[in-house]
Design an enzyme around this catalytic site. Structure first.
Site, PDB file in Angstrom:
ATOM      1  N   LYS A  63       0.813  -1.221   0.000  1.00 30.87           N
ATOM      2  CA  LYS A  63       0.000   0.000   0.000  1.00 30.87           C
ATOM      3  C   LYS A  63       0.842   1.264   0.000  1.00 30.87           C
ATOM      4  O   LYS A  63       0.403   2.327  -0.441  1.00 30.87           O
ATOM      5  CB  LYS A  63      -0.939   0.023   1.205  1.00 30.87           C
ATOM      6  N   HIS A 192       1.106  -3.432  14.911  1.00 25.88           N
ATOM      7  CA  HIS A 192       1.654  -2.312  14.139  1.00 25.88           C
ATOM      8  C   HIS A 192       1.652  -1.107  15.055  1.00 25.88           C
ATOM      9  O   HIS A 192       0.598  -0.653  15.488  1.00 25.88           O
ATOM     10  CB  HIS A 192       0.824  -2.038  12.890  1.00 25.88           C
ATOM     11  N   GLU A 267       6.641  -5.509   8.391  1.00 23.79           N
ATOM     12  CA  GLU A 267       5.912  -4.948   7.250  1.00 23.79           C
ATOM     13  C   GLU A 267       6.424  -3.539   6.917  1.00 23.79           C
ATOM     14  O   GLU A 267       5.672  -2.566   6.937  1.00 23.79           O
ATOM     15  CB  GLU A 267       4.411  -4.905   7.562  1.00 23.79           C
TER      16      GLU A 267
END
Length: 447
Positions: A63, A192, A267
């Site tokens: 993304k 996250h 990530e």
């Protein structure tokens, strides 16, 4: 057929993204904004990551920037991928990435996207609610699930805990039990801390929570707990480093997961993307505002990219962009502001800045523009999106070219970088007869 302007330029000698941008702008016919993408920056950051955090496998967050060349380069280097939608899974698998190298890291997935992931063999996916567990039970009961917990950094560019992540103490234990009752397999924990996090100690807290949940999960029937996903939040600017956060993460992993066979992934998004892209924008107009009682004269510069294009990052990613004249100058900086090309009064890139005097036809450069810019940009008001000009050093190209799923026709060795960058015009309803130049209207396979 591949358009000349969209090939990857192989360069030798001393060059920088700024010098490449100057060469393109000096052509004289260039009017649209454009990016210079330095493939070498991506490769260097991959090797730095592996050196500083050898236990943590990077799964690039698509993304952040879905430019196909960037994704292809990371795939060739061996990264995995964090995908959040069907389209992102399609992109990554289209370049040959195996489903085992993908995590479907969206805790609130659409039903059709879950079905597509199942068809493609992407079995690892996140969840943070009972509703999501029920959906997965119905649509993909063989999924390998990763529970996403919330653990927010004290300060982050874009907080994510306000939207995703269950409480590790009050919610996660119950969800693990519900998954066991439903016969669903949970194999790991993810978190996250927030995109662009400025606190490093948060990773220690999150890994502590994760260790406790690994133990709890095993006690309620999840016997194959084997994956820890430490998410993103890593800096990506030219003058930033992951060395400090790597020390915290490595120490926490050794303390809480040392000696275990748990696979650890992360990530990173902006870490790989931000510094690799330099944007060049043309000053096409200016307006002089006279001095007022308590203020100096002020110049408004209008450039050919704005907040509806690349600079959406100013609104949505809270970035602090910095402009610099593309051509070096010794003139004294003066108060000014920088505005986008649209007719919207909100299209302001920099409300206050200090730049040397500029004329219409001068160019500005913006570094660190690869994260959360291209994927969100729109051609609002009819202004074209910037095109990407990719460059790579010859020695690096020789070491990488057999790893890419690209052919020799995707590269041009040497020669000048030229414009224009304007995308092909939309064809008329009745196509005219083709001419010998029709090939220039064919899109590159990389885009």
């Amino acid at each position: 057929m591949i358009v000349e302007e969209e090939r990857i330029r192989v360069l030798e000698g001393d060059w920088t993204p700024l010098s490449v941008a100057r060469e393109i702008a000096a052509d004289g016919v260039q009017e649209d904004p454009f990016y210079v993408m330095d493939v070498g920056e991506v490769v260097a950051r991959y090797h730095q990551w592996r050196e500083l955090m050898p236990r943590v496998e990077p799964f690039y967050a698509v993304k952040c920037n879905d430019d196909k060349l960037l994704v292809t380069t990371l795939a060739a280097l061996g990264t995995g991928f964090d995908c959040a939608s069907k389209a992102e899974i399609e992109l990554v698998t289209s370049i040959g990435v195996r489903p085992e190298r993908i995590i479907f890291a969206n805790p609130a997935k659409m039903a059709s996207h879950i079905k597509y992931a199942a068809r493609m063999g992407v079995d690892v996916m996140t969840f943070d609610s009972e509703t999501e567990l029920m959906k997965i039970k119905q649509l993909m009961p063989h999924a390998q699930l990763v529970i996403r917990i919330r653990c927010d950094a004290a300060s982050a560019q874009c907080p994510l805990g306000i939207k995703f992540g269950c409480d590790p103490v009050t919610e996660a234990p119950r969800l693990l039990k519900v998954a066991a009752v439903l016969g669903l397999e949970v194999i790991g924990v993810s978190f996250h801390v927030g995109s662009g996090a400025s606190e490093t100690a948060v990773y220690l807290r999150a890994i502590q929570y994760s260790r406790a949940l690994f133990t709890l999960a095993a006690s309620v029937g999840h016997s194959r707990m084997s994956l820890l996903d430490i998410g993103g939040g890593f800096p990506g600017g030219l003058h930033t480093s992951i060395q400090e956060v790597a020390v915290v993460i490595n120490s926490a992993l050794e303390t809480y997961f040392g000696g275990s066979n748990v696979r650890v992934i992360a990530e990173p998004g902006r870490y790989f993307a931000a510094a690799a892209y330099t944007l060049a924008a043309l000053v096409h107009a200016k307006r002089e505002l006279p001095a007022k009682e308590e203020s100096e004269p002020h110049t408004m510069y209008f450039i050919n990219d704005g907040v509806y294009g690349s600079f959406n990052c100013v609104l949505y990613d809270h970035q602090q962009v910095v402009a610099q004249p593309l051509m070096p100058t010794s003139e004294k900086p003066q108060p000014c502001s920088v505005w986008g090309p649209t007719c919207d009064g909100l299209d302001c890139v920099l409300p206050t800045a200090s730049l040397p005097p500029l004329r219409a036809g001068n160019w500005l450069a913006f570094r660190d523009m690869g994260a959360y810019t291209l994927p969100v940009a729109s051609p609002f008001n009819g202004f074209p999106l910037p095109r990407v000009r990719a460059v790579i050093d010859r020695q690096l190209w020789l070491s990488l070219k057999n790893m890419w799923p690209l052919t020799e026709s995707h590269f041009v060795v040497g020669s000048r970088m030229t414009g224009p960058q304007s995308p092909p015009a939309s064809p008329p309803l009745t196509p005219p007869p083709q001419t010998e130049h029709a090939g220039v209207f064919v899109e590159c396979a990389l885009k």
